[in-house]
Design a protein around this motif. Structure first.
Motif, PDB file in Angstrom:
ATOM      1  N   LEU A   3     101.289 -39.657 -18.885  1.00  0.00           N
ATOM      2  CA  LEU A   3     100.681 -39.745 -17.543  1.00  0.00           C
ATOM      3  C   LEU A   3      99.591 -40.815 -17.498  1.00  0.00           C
ATOM      4  O   LEU A   3      98.541 -40.647 -16.879  1.00  0.00           O
ATOM      5  CB  LEU A   3     100.120 -38.385 -17.116  1.00  0.00           C
ATOM      6  CG  LEU A   3     101.147 -37.239 -17.066  1.00  0.00           C
ATOM      7  CD1 LEU A   3     100.449 -35.911 -16.771  1.00  0.00           C
ATOM      8  CD2 LEU A   3     102.224 -37.511 -16.024  1.00  0.00           C
TER       9      LEU A   3
ATOM     10  N   TRP B  93      97.932 -42.100 -14.075  1.00  0.00           N
ATOM     11  CA  TRP B  93      96.977 -41.191 -13.443  1.00  0.00           C
ATOM     12  C   TRP B  93      95.657 -41.164 -14.196  1.00  0.00           C
ATOM     13  O   TRP B  93      94.590 -41.081 -13.595  1.00  0.00           O
ATOM     14  CB  TRP B  93      97.570 -39.792 -13.351  1.00  0.00           C
ATOM     15  CG  TRP B  93      98.633 -39.666 -12.306  1.00  0.00           C
ATOM     16  CD1 TRP B  93      99.048 -40.629 -11.430  1.00  0.00           C
ATOM     17  CD2 TRP B  93      99.411 -38.499 -12.019  1.00  0.00           C
ATOM     18  NE1 TRP B  93     100.045 -40.132 -10.626  1.00  0.00           N
ATOM     19  CE2 TRP B  93     100.286 -38.837 -10.955  1.00  0.00           C
ATOM     20  CE3 TRP B  93      99.468 -37.217 -12.551  1.00  0.00           C
ATOM     21  CZ2 TRP B  93     101.189 -37.932 -10.426  1.00  0.00           C
ATOM     22  CZ3 TRP B  93     100.374 -36.312 -12.019  1.00  0.00           C
ATOM     23  CH2 TRP B  93     101.217 -36.656 -10.968  1.00  0.00           C
TER      24      TRP B  93
ATOM     25  N   ARG C  48      96.184 -30.718 -13.974  1.00  0.00           N
ATOM     26  CA  ARG C  48      96.052 -30.037 -12.688  1.00  0.00           C
ATOM     27  C   ARG C  48      96.821 -30.806 -11.618  1.00  0.00           C
ATOM     28  O   ARG C  48      97.592 -30.239 -10.840  1.00  0.00           O
ATOM     29  CB  ARG C  48      94.574 -29.922 -12.306  1.00  0.00           C
ATOM     30  CG  ARG C  48      94.299 -29.353 -10.910  1.00  0.00           C
ATOM     31  CD  ARG C  48      92.807 -29.486 -10.581  1.00  0.00           C
ATOM     32  NE  ARG C  48      92.452 -28.878  -9.290  1.00  0.00           N
ATOM     33  CZ  ARG C  48      92.562 -29.495  -8.113  1.00  0.00           C
ATOM     34  NH1 ARG C  48      93.031 -30.749  -8.070  1.00  0.00           N
ATOM     35  NH2 ARG C  48      92.219 -28.870  -7.003  1.00  0.00           N
ATOM     36  N   ARG C  49      96.607 -32.099 -11.568  1.00  0.00           N
ATOM     37  CA  ARG C  49      97.305 -32.946 -10.598  1.00  0.00           C
ATOM     38  C   ARG C  49      98.808 -32.898 -10.818  1.00  0.00           C
ATOM     39  O   ARG C  49      99.582 -32.835  -9.847  1.00  0.00           O
ATOM     40  CB  ARG C  49      96.800 -34.384 -10.710  1.00  0.00           C
ATOM     41  CG  ARG C  49      97.478 -35.363  -9.781  1.00  0.00           C
ATOM     42  CD  ARG C  49      96.869 -36.754  -9.906  1.00  0.00           C
ATOM     43  NE  ARG C  49      97.581 -37.720  -9.083  1.00  0.00           N
ATOM     44  CZ  ARG C  49      97.260 -39.009  -8.995  1.00  0.00           C
ATOM     45  NH1 ARG C  49      96.206 -39.473  -9.686  1.00  0.00           N
ATOM     46  NH2 ARG C  49      97.968 -39.833  -8.236  1.00  0.00           N
ATOM     47  N   TYR C  50      99.232 -32.920 -12.063  1.00  0.00           N
ATOM     48  CA  TYR C  50     100.660 -32.892 -12.381  1.00  0.00           C
ATOM     49  C   TYR C  50     101.300 -31.595 -11.900  1.00  0.00           C
ATOM     50  O   TYR C  50     102.396 -31.608 -11.314  1.00  0.00           O
ATOM     51  CB  TYR C  50     100.842 -33.055 -13.893  1.00  0.00           C
ATOM     52  CG  TYR C  50     102.281 -32.974 -14.354  1.00  0.00           C
ATOM     53  CD1 TYR C  50     103.144 -34.050 -14.212  1.00  0.00           C
ATOM     54  CD2 TYR C  50     102.764 -31.800 -14.942  1.00  0.00           C
ATOM     55  CE1 TYR C  50     104.465 -33.966 -14.639  1.00  0.00           C
ATOM     56  CE2 TYR C  50     104.074 -31.706 -15.365  1.00  0.00           C
ATOM     57  CZ  TYR C  50     104.925 -32.795 -15.220  1.00  0.00           C
ATOM     58  OH  TYR C  50     106.230 -32.703 -15.632  1.00  0.00           O
TER      59      TYR C  50
ATOM     60  N   LEU D 122     100.233 -29.528  -9.498  1.00  0.00           N
ATOM     61  CA  LEU D 122     100.265 -29.493  -8.039  1.00  0.00           C
ATOM     62  C   LEU D 122     101.343 -30.420  -7.490  1.00  0.00           C
ATOM     63  O   LEU D 122     102.034 -30.082  -6.511  1.00  0.00           O
ATOM     64  CB  LEU D 122      98.904 -29.864  -7.475  1.00  0.00           C
ATOM     65  CG  LEU D 122      97.763 -28.880  -7.767  1.00  0.00           C
ATOM     66  CD1 LEU D 122      96.451 -29.388  -7.159  1.00  0.00           C
ATOM     67  CD2 LEU D 122      98.083 -27.486  -7.248  1.00  0.00           C
ATOM     68  N   ASP D 123     101.502 -31.574  -8.104  1.00  0.00           N
ATOM     69  CA  ASP D 123     102.546 -32.502  -7.679  1.00  0.00           C
ATOM     70  C   ASP D 123     103.932 -31.889  -7.897  1.00  0.00           C
ATOM     71  O   ASP D 123     104.814 -32.006  -7.040  1.00  0.00           O
ATOM     72  CB  ASP D 123     102.410 -33.815  -8.455  1.00  0.00           C
ATOM     73  CG  ASP D 123     103.401 -34.869  -8.002  1.00  0.00           C
ATOM     74  OD1 ASP D 123     103.276 -35.337  -6.852  1.00  0.00           O
ATOM     75  OD2 ASP D 123     104.305 -35.222  -8.782  1.00  0.00           O
ATOM     76  N   TYR D 124     104.110 -31.210  -9.046  1.00  0.00           N
ATOM     77  CA  TYR D 124     105.394 -30.568  -9.317  1.00  0.00           C
ATOM     78  C   TYR D 124     105.673 -29.470  -8.296  1.00  0.00           C
ATOM     79  O   TYR D 124     106.785 -29.368  -7.771  1.00  0.00           O
ATOM     80  CB  TYR D 124     105.407 -29.985 -10.728  1.00  0.00           C
ATOM     81  CG  TYR D 124     106.680 -29.210 -11.008  1.00  0.00           C
ATOM     82  CD1 TYR D 124     107.830 -29.868 -11.422  1.00  0.00           C
ATOM     83  CD2 TYR D 124     106.735 -27.830 -10.822  1.00  0.00           C
ATOM     84  CE1 TYR D 124     109.011 -29.173 -11.637  1.00  0.00           C
ATOM     85  CE2 TYR D 124     107.910 -27.125 -11.035  1.00  0.00           C
ATOM     86  CZ  TYR D 124     109.040 -27.806 -11.447  1.00  0.00           C
ATOM     87  OH  TYR D 124     110.209 -27.112 -11.646  1.00  0.00           O
ATOM     88  N   CYS D 125     104.672 -28.647  -8.012  1.00  0.00           N
ATOM     89  CA  CYS D 125     104.861 -27.556  -7.049  1.00  0.00           C
ATOM     90  C   CYS D 125     105.198 -28.097  -5.665  1.00  0.00           C
ATOM     91  O   CYS D 125     106.046 -27.536  -4.950  1.00  0.00           O
ATOM     92  CB  CYS D 125     103.604 -26.691  -6.982  1.00  0.00           C
ATOM     93  SG  CYS D 125     103.322 -25.687  -8.449  1.00  0.00           S
ATOM     94  N   ARG D 126     104.553 -29.189  -5.293  1.00  0.00           N
ATOM     95  CA  ARG D 126     104.827 -29.799  -3.987  1.00  0.00           C
ATOM     96  C   ARG D 126     106.286 -30.263  -3.910  1.00  0.00           C
ATOM     97  O   ARG D 126     106.984 -30.001  -2.921  1.00  0.00           O
ATOM     98  CB  ARG D 126     103.875 -30.975  -3.777  1.00  0.00           C
ATOM     99  CG  ARG D 126     103.923 -31.604  -2.400  1.00  0.00           C
ATOM    100  CD  ARG D 126     102.886 -32.710  -2.270  1.00  0.00           C
ATOM    101  NE  ARG D 126     101.515 -32.200  -2.394  1.00  0.00           N
ATOM    102  CZ  ARG D 126     100.722 -32.421  -3.425  1.00  0.00           C
ATOM    103  NH1 ARG D 126     101.154 -33.126  -4.466  1.00  0.00           N
ATOM    104  NH2 ARG D 126      99.498 -31.920  -3.456  1.00  0.00           N
ATOM    105  N   LYS D 127     106.765 -30.913  -4.958  1.00  0.00           N
ATOM    106  CA  LYS D 127     108.136 -31.414  -4.968  1.00  0.00           C
ATOM    107  C   LYS D 127     109.158 -30.289  -5.080  1.00  0.00           C
ATOM    108  O   LYS D 127     110.259 -30.386  -4.532  1.00  0.00           O
ATOM    109  CB  LYS D 127     108.311 -32.399  -6.126  1.00  0.00           C
ATOM    110  CG  LYS D 127     107.524 -33.686  -5.957  1.00  0.00           C
ATOM    111  CD  LYS D 127     107.653 -34.572  -7.181  1.00  0.00           C
ATOM    112  CE  LYS D 127     106.875 -35.871  -6.999  1.00  0.00           C
ATOM    113  NZ  LYS D 127     106.922 -36.728  -8.220  1.00  0.00           N
TER     114      LYS D 127
ATOM    115  N   GLU E 222      94.892 -25.030  -2.630  1.00  0.00           N
ATOM    116  CA  GLU E 222      93.619 -25.439  -3.220  1.00  0.00           C
ATOM    117  C   GLU E 222      92.546 -24.810  -2.343  1.00  0.00           C
ATOM    118  O   GLU E 222      92.415 -25.165  -1.174  1.00  0.00           O
ATOM    119  CB  GLU E 222      93.509 -26.954  -3.253  1.00  0.00           C
ATOM    120  CG  GLU E 222      94.572 -27.636  -4.100  1.00  0.00           C
ATOM    121  CD  GLU E 222      94.462 -29.149  -4.065  1.00  0.00           C
ATOM    122  OE1 GLU E 222      93.557 -29.695  -4.732  1.00  0.00           O
ATOM    123  OE2 GLU E 222      95.267 -29.775  -3.350  1.00  0.00           O
TER     124      GLU E 222
END
Length: 284
Positions: free
Chosen positions: A45, A48, A213-215, A217-222, A229
């Motif tokens: 990553l 990022w 954390r960002r990874y 959240l990004d996975y959950c969004r996709k 949050e």
């Protein structure tokens, strides 16, 4: 076996004295750091990590020369890992700090930098079969200002929290913000699961904005997994179905207990399998 580090353009033995008593790094903690992971010869990553790093440098008003780029730092990180025999799996710590001077008379705003690396055991890539024991640190609180989300060299709330973790024989401790709500943990971000929904403290609550954390959240969004949050208090922790922690080094670790409260791990185990394993063990 002696290891080497990288400092301002040169490789040195890791026992070299790098800074003196006039350093603003010592006097004021004037700088920030980034913790990264080298996995099979590449920085995990990386984009990022460098995005967060250079955002922090701009916030702290460092003046970076033209060569001081993500490409330059990435190359030196991989060179260092190779020289130390850590290219397969390693933890990297990149520290950046201002040079000598008093509070109002800094010599320059050049980003002095030190890169260190340590090998990681294979267990680092494995799911923790035994849940972590979590505590709550109440002595120092995290501020909720413009610096709160950065990995600043001013780390005293986490230092005190880590000392309590060791004393109480926990695995980590929740760090609270100025309003007594959850910010994060001493070495990780915190997530909880309640009724199938994932929750984590919002940026405004004062957590370090971790890359893992960002990874997640990004996975959950996709993946279309519900998440928020938001604000999290101690009662929310007690009522959660699951709690898990994230950081760059180990990905996800599920929490087995907080005080007398016990937790399950079905959601976090699924997330580990679907999101973390492909990251840690990419297909060639």
């Amino acid at each position: 076996m002696s290891q080497v580090l990288f400092e301002d353009g040169q490789f040195y033995r890791d026992d070299k004295l790098l800074i003196g008593a006039n350093s603003r790094a010592i006097r004021y903690g004037d700088g920030l750091f980034e913790t990264m992971k080298v996995n099979k010869g590449s920085i995990q990553l990386a984009d990022w990590h460098f995005e967060r790093l250079f955002s922090g440098l701009a916030l702290l008003q460092f003046e970076c020369p033209s060569y001081f780029t993500p490409a330059y730092l990435g190359d030196k990180i991989l060179q260092l890992a190779h020289r130390n025999g850590h290219s397969n799996l390693a933890r990297i710590r990149l520290m950046i700090f201002r040079g000598n001077g008093g509070l109002y008379d800094t010599v320059s705003h050049f980003p002095h930098h030190v890169i260190q690396c340590w090998s990681l055991p294979p267990a680092n890539h494995q799911w923790n079969e035994n849940g972590l024991v979590l505590g709550i640190h109440r002595t120092a609180h995290k501020t909720m200002d413009v610096l709160a989300n950065t990995k600043s060299n001013n780390y005293l709330p986490y230092v005190l929290g880590a000392l309590e973790v060791k004393k109480e024989k926990w695995n980590d401790a929740v760090v609270l913000n100025a309003f007594g709500r959850v910010a994060d943990c001493t070495i990780a971000n915190l997530f909880l699961v309640k009724d199938g929904v994932l929750y984590t403290p919002a940026a405004s609550e004062g957590p370090v904005l971790g890359i893992m954390r960002r990874y997640i959240l990004d996975y959950c969004r996709k993946a279309g997994l519900p998440f928020q949050e938001t604000t999290i208090n101690e009662e929310d922790l007690q009522q959660a179905d699951e709690i898990f922690l994230t950081n760059t080094s180990y990905g996800i670790r599920w929490v087995g207990s907080l005080g007398d409260r016990k937790y399950t791990n079905s959601f976090s185990a699924r997330l580990y399998k679907e999101a973390i394993q492909p990251l840690f063990h990419p297909k060639n």
